[in-house]
Design an enzyme around this catalytic site. Sequence first.
Site, PDB file in Angstrom:
ATOM      1  N   HIS A   1      -7.404  44.873  -4.102  1.00 22.68           N
ATOM      2  CA  HIS A   1      -6.228  44.776  -3.665  1.00 22.68           C
ATOM      3  C   HIS A   1      -6.079  43.526  -2.610  1.00 22.68           C
ATOM      4  O   HIS A   1      -7.034  43.059  -2.301  1.00 22.68           O
ATOM      5  CB  HIS A   1      -5.978  46.020  -2.475  1.00 22.68           C
ATOM      6  CG  HIS A   1      -4.578  46.281  -1.839  1.00 22.68           C
ATOM      7  ND1 HIS A   1      -4.227  45.421  -1.002  1.00 22.68           N
ATOM      8  CD2 HIS A   1      -3.807  46.918  -2.168  1.00 22.68           C
ATOM      9  CE1 HIS A   1      -3.023  45.627  -0.768  1.00 22.68           C
ATOM     10  NE2 HIS A   1      -2.529  46.826  -1.379  1.00 22.68           N
TER      11      HIS A   1
ATOM     12  N   LYS B   1      -4.463  52.885   3.182  1.00 20.96           N
ATOM     13  CA  LYS B   1      -5.004  51.974   3.827  1.00 20.96           C
ATOM     14  C   LYS B   1      -5.713  52.162   5.228  1.00 20.96           C
ATOM     15  O   LYS B   1      -6.100  53.440   4.988  1.00 20.96           O
ATOM     16  CB  LYS B   1      -3.766  50.858   4.401  1.00 20.96           C
ATOM     17  CG  LYS B   1      -2.968  50.202   3.068  1.00 20.96           C
ATOM     18  CD  LYS B   1      -2.048  49.132   3.139  1.00 20.96           C
ATOM     19  CE  LYS B   1      -1.443  48.803   1.640  1.00 20.96           C
ATOM     20  NZ  LYS B   1      -0.694  47.634   1.840  1.00 20.96           N
TER      21      LYS B   1
ATOM     22  N   GLU C   1       0.973  43.907  -8.441  1.00 21.87           N
ATOM     23  CA  GLU C   1       1.515  43.932  -7.210  1.00 21.87           C
ATOM     24  C   GLU C   1       1.643  42.675  -6.813  1.00 21.87           C
ATOM     25  O   GLU C   1       0.718  41.945  -6.075  1.00 21.87           O
ATOM     26  CB  GLU C   1       0.452  44.653  -6.058  1.00 21.87           C
ATOM     27  CG  GLU C   1       0.167  46.188  -6.463  1.00 21.87           C
ATOM     28  CD  GLU C   1      -0.369  46.847  -5.298  1.00 21.87           C
ATOM     29  OE1 GLU C   1       0.261  47.832  -4.697  1.00 21.87           O
ATOM     30  OE2 GLU C   1      -1.256  46.502  -4.648  1.00 21.87           O
TER      31      GLU C   1
HETATM   32  P1  PGA Z   1       3.875  48.579  -0.027  1.00 22.10           P
HETATM   33  O1  PGA Z   1       1.999  48.476  -0.299  1.00 22.10           O
HETATM   34  O2  PGA Z   1       4.003  49.917  -0.616  1.00 22.10           O
HETATM   35  O3  PGA Z   1       3.534  48.957   1.511  1.00 22.10           O
HETATM   36  O4  PGA Z   1       4.458  47.486  -0.430  1.00 22.10           O
HETATM   37  C1  PGA Z   1       1.909  48.575  -1.527  1.00 22.10           C
HETATM   38  C2  PGA Z   1      -0.053  48.115  -1.683  1.00 22.10           C
HETATM   39  O5  PGA Z   1      -0.400  47.406  -0.516  1.00 22.10           O
HETATM   40  O6  PGA Z   1      -0.501  48.511  -2.736  1.00 22.10           O
END
Ligand code: PGA
Length: 239
Positions: A93, A11, A153
Site C-alpha cells: 500500500h 487502516k 490505486e
Molecule cells: P480511500 O483509500 O478509499 O480512502 O481512497 C483507499 C486505500 O487507501 O486503499
Amino acid sequence: MLKQLLIGNWKSQGSVEEIHQFISAIGRLSAPENVRPVLCPPFVYLDLVKKRLPVGYSLGAQTCSFNLKGAFTGEINANMLQDVGCSYVLIGHSERQESLDILEKQMERAWESNLVPIFCIGEEAPSAWYSLAKKISYLSSISSASPFFVAYEPVWAIGGKIPPSCGYLVQALQYLKSHLKNSQGFIYGGGVRPENLKEILDLHMLSGILVGQSSFQQTVWTMLLAILETYGKVCKKQV
Ligand code: PGA
C-alpha cells in the site's frame, strides 16, 4: 459464480468497542451471494474480527513481514496471519512506502503461507505511468502458479472523494491488463464511495473494489455491499 471482492482496509482505526458495534450492525446481513467481502483490520484486532466474521466474509491483513519467524522485534509474519484466519494480505500500500525489494519478499512470504496477496500499484501523479515500470516488470515475471490480485490505486486519488474519470480508469486498467495477464484479477481503490461505485462497476473491467477508512463506517459499508449486490443481479439478468 465469480464473486466481486469488496475489500475494507480499515487502516489504523478501530477499538474493541467500535469493532463490536460495526460487526453487530453488519452481522445482521450475511454476504450477498455475488460478493466476497474482505475485512482488513489492524493486526491486533484480527482475532477479534475473525471470531465475529459474518457468513461469507473473509479476513485480510494490511501488510506482512518480509521475514519468516525469528528475531525480528515487532514484526508479524505471514504464517501468523494464516494461523489467525487470514486468507488475503495487502502488499505495498502506498502509505507504507516500502521498496520493491521488500515487496517481492513479502509476496514470497504470503505464498509460502497460502495467503493470496493483493499487490497495490498506482502512479504518484496523474499520467505518471513511468513510476509503475519497475513494479509492472516484477509482477509480469510472476509464474501463474503463484496467485495474486492487482489493486490499482492511483496515489493521488487515495483518501479523496473523487476517483479518476472513467476514461482515465479505462486507459490505466487497459495498460495494466495488457502487461499483467498472469494476475487473478484487477481491483480498484482510491476515492470509491457509494455515490460513484456504480459508474466504476459499469466499466466491467474489475474483479473487486478496495475502500479505505470510510469502509469502517457501517452505513458506507452496507451501502457499498447493497450496490454490489444489485449490480450482480442486473448482470445476471443480462446474461
Ligand atoms: P480511500 O483509500 O478509499 O480512502 O481512497 C483507499 C486505500 O487507501 O486503499
